[in-house]
Design an enzyme around this catalytic site. Structure first.
Site, PDB file in Angstrom:
ATOM      1  N   ASP A 105       0.829  -1.201   0.000  1.00  0.00           N
ATOM      2  CA  ASP A 105       0.000   0.000   0.000  1.00  0.00           C
ATOM      3  C   ASP A 105       0.874   1.266   0.000  1.00  0.00           C
ATOM      4  OD1 ASP A 105      -2.838   0.921   0.401  1.00  0.00           O
ATOM      5  OD2 ASP A 105      -1.977   1.865   2.171  1.00  0.00           O
ATOM      6  N   GLU A 139       1.904  -0.214  -4.830  1.00  0.00           N
ATOM      7  CA  GLU A 139       0.886   0.764  -5.218  1.00  0.00           C
ATOM      8  C   GLU A 139       1.572   2.122  -5.300  1.00  0.00           C
ATOM      9  OE1 GLU A 139      -3.244   2.968  -3.873  1.00  0.00           O
ATOM     10  OE2 GLU A 139      -1.680   2.528  -2.427  1.00  0.00           O
TER      11      GLU A 139
HETATM   12  C1  GLC Z   1      -4.255   3.060  -0.627  1.00  0.00           C
HETATM   13  C2  GLC Z   1      -5.485   2.190  -0.601  1.00  0.00           C
HETATM   14  C3  GLC Z   1      -6.648   3.034  -0.185  1.00  0.00           C
HETATM   15  C4  GLC Z   1      -6.382   3.557   1.197  1.00  0.00           C
HETATM   16  C5  GLC Z   1      -5.060   4.300   1.270  1.00  0.00           C
HETATM   17  C6  GLC Z   1      -4.622   4.487   2.665  1.00  0.00           C
HETATM   18  O1  GLC Z   1      -4.340   4.051  -1.574  1.00  0.00           O
HETATM   19  O2  GLC Z   1      -5.652   1.579  -1.843  1.00  0.00           O
HETATM   20  O3  GLC Z   1      -7.850   2.331  -0.229  1.00  0.00           O
HETATM   21  O4  GLC Z   1      -7.407   4.422   1.594  1.00  0.00           O
HETATM   22  O5  GLC Z   1      -4.030   3.573   0.639  1.00  0.00           O
HETATM   23  O6  GLC Z   1      -4.212   3.263   3.217  1.00  0.00           O
END
Ligand code: GLC
Length: 532
Positions: free
Chosen positions: A201, A264
């Site tokens: 994440d 991500e």
């Molecule tokens: C990432 C996740 C999202 C979340 C954020 C904070 O972007 O995909 O859903 O709110 O991180 O953890």
């Protein structure tokens, strides 16, 4: 074909566990529910299942606020359920990828509870604590992604803590080696239990400017974007030394056989590809969200693919994502006809595709009445369209009143079109988007040209994007009409044999012979084998 690792050959399918399948009637999906649907993954033809977070969580951000990195949230089940799921997936030749949320924890995580208990607590420095500015306000101008200042005042200890997301999600201090060790231990905990990799994440957020400098204003901000985009996040994200951490995570992953590290990362292509790491010792797959972020236009998408292909470091494996739990559903954005063209694009581009649950049945964003809003972002910045509940609604399995998702009250409303748009009905319909997805997945799985071949643009004009994939003498042409204009014609690359149509987004034309040129109907995408 035998030598490519599974995460290059395969297709990743994202499950949002709250919304996939409920097994106990509480209206929230769970691990036993996923277990019940495990044959669906094989039937669809995907190779790996990525679960959004299933760890214990107060659900301030629906699992992305983790209160224990080594447990299972009771709403989702138990560690035994988890082990059963791992075994069931592995028994079918499928992989399991977990979400890892290392940037922040829940404010209820015992680490944070200790950290905020006093300035001299040994865990104080596990989070980011700063004194107030001389006027008593926050230490600098940093903003939370969900709106407002990223600094929260803690009256008991007289300092602010930093949270890039909700105030219930304090950021860990990744400059502290003890934090790194603790999270790495948690990674080992799951790898030892057979997990095949992690989707990390907000990987580009892990480190912040050590001098705590203000972020500069964003000249492109016009009030329609989320508030945090008032500033350019130059001092809060994508710090040069983040790559050391990514390399450490990768080294850990490499202690195990055949695992994958996905990141991500929302950054422009040129900065995104740095996350492959020096000598490719970073993430195997820095998620590429550019299809979601680029206008749906043949020329723009062709340009994007070329820019991405050109930016990839030598030997880096590409990837493409069409949807996730943070972005509006693709079918809502481009409409049902172009959603089929998008499916063909995703499954024929060079690079690992990631599918978001429900996209294969053409699920659309579901309007959420104000009283049913769950997403903290929508609550903080209401009515602006930033809320993420619409794309997180329950999976539609059958035509029954609750779509086969639950026997209770679903935590988010079901889509109105569920009687027609569901797995059971669409699997009986050879012309459905689900049938198309299965056909495309099968073609990709059985064609080395489509899964592993080289990429070359053939045409990008007149609303048509066409490209060729080649592997070992086999050649596939993909031609996509991005609009509803009829009779788009493209010249086939010269060859001595006529081409043979393998698939059309319209469900027909299979086996048709094409020579010299190919004509596309409105909203049509076609895959042609140029080598018989
Ligand atoms: C990432 C996740 C999202 C979340 C954020 C904070 O972007 O995909 O859903 O709110 O991180 O953890």
């Amino acid at each position: 074909m035998g030598h490519a690792p599974w995460w290059q050959r395969g297709i990743v399918y994202q499950v949002y566990p709250r919304s996939f399948q409920d097994s106990n009637g509480d209206g929230v999906g769970d691990l036993k529910g996923i277990l019940r649907r495990v044959d669906y993954f094989g039937w669809l033809g995907v190779d790996a299942v990525w679960l959004s977070p299933i760890y214990p969580s107060p659900m301030a951000d629906f699992g992305y606020d983790v209160a224990d990195y080594r447990g299972i949230e009771p709403v989702f089940g138990t560690l035994d359920d988890f082990s059963e799921l791992v075994a069931a997936l592995h028994g079918r030749g499928l992989k399991l990828i977990l979400d890892l949320v290392p940037n922040h924890t829940s404010d209820r995580h015992p680490w944070f509870v200790a950290s905020r208990s006093g300035r001299s607590d040994p865990k104080r420095d596990w989070y980011i604590w700063r004194d107030a500015a001389p006027d008593g306000g926050p230490p600098n101008n940093w903003l939370s992604t969900f709106g407002g200042s990223a600094w929260e005042w803690d009256a008991a200890t007289g300092q602010y803590y930093y949270h890039a997301f909700a105030r219930e999600q304090p950021d860990l201090n990744w400059r502290n080696p003890a934090v790194r060790r603790a999270v790495y231990d948690a990674m080992r905990f799951w790898l030892d239990r057979g997990v095949d990799g992690f989707r990390v994440d907000v990987m580009w957020h892990l480190l912040k400017d050590p001098a705590w400098r203000d972020n500069p204003p964003n000249p492109a901000y016009d009030g329609s974007q989320p508030e945090f985009q008032r500033l350019l996040e130059v001092n809060t994200t994508d710090q040069p030394d983040v790559h050391e951490i990514v390399a450490e995570m990768r080294a850990l992953i490499d202690e195990y056989d055949d695992r994958v590290l996905i990141g991500e990362i929302y950054l422009p292509i040129e900065r995104l590809v740095a996350y492959y790491g020096r000598d490719l010792a970073g993430a195997h797959l820095p998620f590429n969200f550019q299809l979601i972020l680029t206008a749906w236009d043949a020329g723009r998408i062709a340009g994007l693919v070329e820019r991405y292909e050109a930016a990839l470091p030598a030997g880096a494996w590409p990837n493409w994502v069409l949807g996730n739990h943070d972005k509006p559903r693709f079918a809502s954005r481009v409409g049902p006809a172009q959603a089929r063209v998008a499916a063909m694009l995703l499954l024929t581009l060079r690079g690992t595709p990631t599918l978001y649950y429900g996209d294969e049945i053409g699920m659309r964003d579901v309007p959420i009445p104000p009283g049913m809003v769950h997403d903290p972002w929508e609550k903080n910045e209401p009515g602006m369209g930033f809320g993420r509940d619409p794309q997180r609604t329950p999976m539609q399995w059958d035509a029954s009143a609750l779509a086969g998702f639950t026997t209770g009250t679903p935590w988010l409303p079901l889509a109105d079109d569920r009687a027609a748009c569901n797995v059971e009905v669409l699997s009986d319909d050879a012309g459905s988007i689900l049938a198309l997805y299965r056909q495309l997945i099968e073609l990709r799985r059985t064609s080395p040209a489509l899964s592993l071949g080289t990429y070359r643009t053939v045409a990008a004009e007149g609303g048509v994007f066409a490209y060729e994939r080649r592997y070992d003498g086999a050649s596939m042409l993909v031609a996509l009409n991005f609009g509803d204009q009829p009779d788009r014609r493209i010249e086939l690359p010269p060859g001595d044999r006529p081409g043979r149509v393998l698939a059309s987004t319209h469900g027909d034309r299979q086996g048709e012979t094409v020579a010299g040129a190919l004509t596309l109907r409105p909203d049509e995408g076609v895959i042609v084998s140029l080598t018989g």
